[in-house]
Design a protein around this motif. Structure first.
Motif, short mmCIF file in Angstrom:
data_model
loop_
_atom_site.label_atom_id
_atom_site.label_comp_id
_atom_site.label_asym_id
_atom_site.label_seq_id
_atom_site.Cartn_x
_atom_site.Cartn_y
_atom_site.Cartn_z
N ASN A 75 0.82 -1.21 0.00
CA ASN A 75 0.00 0.00 0.00
C ASN A 75 0.85 1.26 0.00
OD1 ASN A 75 -2.93 -0.93 0.21
ND2 ASN A 75 -1.87 -2.20 1.70
N PHE A 76 2.05 1.15 -0.56
CA PHE A 76 2.94 2.30 -0.77
C PHE A 76 3.26 3.05 0.52
CE2 PHE A 76 0.14 1.66 -4.46
CZ PHE A 76 1.08 1.18 -5.35
N TYR A 77 3.27 2.33 1.63
CA TYR A 77 3.60 2.90 2.95
C TYR A 77 2.74 4.12 3.28
CZ TYR A 77 7.40 -0.39 3.22
OH TYR A 77 8.12 -1.55 3.27
N PHE A 78 1.56 4.18 2.69
CA PHE A 78 0.63 5.28 2.94
C PHE A 78 1.29 6.64 2.76
CE2 PHE A 78 -1.54 1.75 4.85
CZ PHE A 78 -2.84 1.93 4.41
N GLU A 79 2.12 6.78 1.72
CA GLU A 79 2.81 8.04 1.47
C GLU A 79 1.84 9.20 1.34
OE1 GLU A 79 5.40 7.54 -1.86
OE2 GLU A 79 6.67 6.13 -0.80
N ASP A 80 0.70 8.98 0.72
CA ASP A 80 -0.32 10.02 0.58
C ASP A 80 -1.52 9.72 1.45
OD1 ASP A 80 1.17 11.43 -1.32
OD2 ASP A 80 0.48 10.09 -2.91
N GLY A 81 -1.33 8.88 2.45
CA GLY A 81 -2.44 8.45 3.28
C GLY A 81 -2.75 9.41 4.41
N HIS A 82 -3.88 9.18 5.02
CA HIS A 82 -4.29 9.99 6.15
C HIS A 82 -5.28 9.20 7.01
CE1 HIS A 82 -6.84 10.85 2.66
NE2 HIS A 82 -7.84 10.91 3.51
N VAL A 83 -5.42 9.63 8.25
CA VAL A 83 -6.36 9.01 9.18
C VAL A 83 -7.74 9.57 8.87
CG1 VAL A 83 -7.02 8.76 11.60
CG2 VAL A 83 -4.61 8.68 10.95
N LEU A 84 -8.69 8.69 8.65
CA LEU A 84 -10.07 9.11 8.37
C LEU A 84 -10.91 9.17 9.63
CD1 LEU A 84 -10.66 6.92 5.18
CD2 LEU A 84 -10.15 9.37 5.27
N ALA A 85 -10.65 8.26 10.58
CA ALA A 85 -11.42 8.23 11.83
C ALA A 85 -10.71 7.36 12.85
CB ALA A 85 -12.82 7.68 11.59
N ILE A 86 -10.98 7.65 14.12
CA ILE A 86 -10.50 6.82 15.22
C ILE A 86 -11.67 6.62 16.17
CG2 ILE A 86 -8.93 6.63 17.21
CD1 ILE A 86 -6.98 8.44 15.72
N LYS A 87 -11.94 5.37 16.49
CA LYS A 87 -12.99 5.03 17.45
C LYS A 87 -12.32 4.44 18.68
CE LYS A 87 -16.23 4.24 13.75
NZ LYS A 87 -17.08 3.29 13.04
N GLU A 88 -12.84 4.76 19.84
CA GLU A 88 -12.15 4.39 21.07
C GLU A 88 -12.45 3.00 21.58
OE1 GLU A 88 -11.27 6.26 25.49
OE2 GLU A 88 -12.79 7.15 24.23
N LYS A 89 -13.73 2.58 21.64
CA LYS A 89 -14.06 1.29 22.26
C LYS A 89 -14.96 0.48 21.36
CE LYS A 89 -13.48 2.83 26.96
NZ LYS A 89 -14.06 3.05 28.24
N PRO A 90 -14.50 -0.58 20.74
CA PRO A 90 -13.12 -1.06 20.72
C PRO A 90 -12.29 -0.17 19.80
CG PRO A 90 -14.41 -2.42 19.26
CD PRO A 90 -15.36 -1.45 19.92
N LEU A 91 -11.00 -0.17 20.00
CA LEU A 91 -10.11 0.68 19.23
C LEU A 91 -10.15 0.29 17.76
CD1 LEU A 91 -7.97 2.86 19.02
CD2 LEU A 91 -6.25 1.14 19.56
N GLU A 92 -10.49 1.25 16.92
CA GLU A 92 -10.49 1.08 15.46
C GLU A 92 -9.88 2.33 14.86
OE1 GLU A 92 -14.64 -1.45 15.01
OE2 GLU A 92 -14.43 0.49 14.00
N ILE A 93 -8.95 2.15 13.96
CA ILE A 93 -8.32 3.26 13.26
C ILE A 93 -8.60 3.06 11.78
CG2 ILE A 93 -6.18 4.51 12.82
CD1 ILE A 93 -5.11 3.08 15.40
N ILE A 94 -9.26 4.02 11.17
CA ILE A 94 -9.59 3.93 9.75
C ILE A 94 -8.65 4.87 9.01
CG2 ILE A 94 -11.36 4.19 7.99
CD1 ILE A 94 -13.41 3.63 10.26
N VAL A 95 -7.86 4.29 8.11
CA VAL A 95 -6.90 5.05 7.32
C VAL A 95 -7.23 4.86 5.85
CG1 VAL A 95 -5.05 4.90 9.04
CG2 VAL A 95 -5.24 3.13 7.31
N GLY A 96 -6.77 5.79 5.03
CA GLY A 96 -7.04 5.67 3.61
C GLY A 96 -6.13 6.55 2.80
N TYR A 97 -6.14 6.31 1.51
CA TYR A 97 -5.42 7.19 0.60
C TYR A 97 -6.19 7.30 -0.70
CZ TYR A 97 -3.31 2.83 -1.19
OH TYR A 97 -3.10 1.57 -1.69
N ASN A 98 -5.96 8.40 -1.39
CA ASN A 98 -6.66 8.67 -2.65
C ASN A 98 -6.14 7.74 -3.74
OD1 ASN A 98 -8.13 10.85 -1.62
ND2 ASN A 98 -6.43 12.24 -1.98
N VAL A 99 -7.05 7.10 -4.43
CA VAL A 99 -6.67 6.29 -5.59
C VAL A 99 -7.09 6.98 -6.88
CG1 VAL A 99 -6.61 4.08 -4.39
CG2 VAL A 99 -8.76 4.86 -5.37
N LYS A 100 -7.96 7.98 -6.77
CA LYS A 100 -8.34 8.79 -7.92
C LYS A 100 -8.71 10.17 -7.39
CE LYS A 100 -11.78 9.32 -11.54
NZ LYS A 100 -13.06 8.82 -12.07
#
Length: 70
Positions: free
Chosen positions: A19-44
């Motif tokens: 996933n290209f080390y998320f060079e252009d990635g960013h955190v989209l959301a963080i939820k606390e309980k249970p811990l979930e981190i949603i990350v993403g990057y633009n593909v278009k």
């Protein structure tokens, strides 16, 4: 979203490499309980205002966390 289980450093390194080390990635959301981190990057996308974007997103759900500060 596809489900991928990462249990070793080599698994993590391969996933990041794929996933290209998320060079252009960013955190989209963080939820606390249970811990979930949603990350993403633009593909278009482009730099025009209000232009269409497609984001490839991943939900990272760590387990066996011993210490965590939100």
């Amino acid at each position: 979203m596809l489900k991928t289980t990462i249990q070793t450093f080599n698994d993590l390194d391969k996933w990041l490499s794929d996933n290209f080390y998320f060079e252009d990635g960013h955190v989209l959301a963080i939820k606390e309980k249970p811990l979930e981190i949603i990350v993403g990057y633009n593909v278009k996308a482009n730099y025009k205002a209000n232009s269409e974007r497609h984001i490839l997103s991943f939900k990272v759900i760590p387990n066996k966390i011993y210490e965590w500060t939100f």
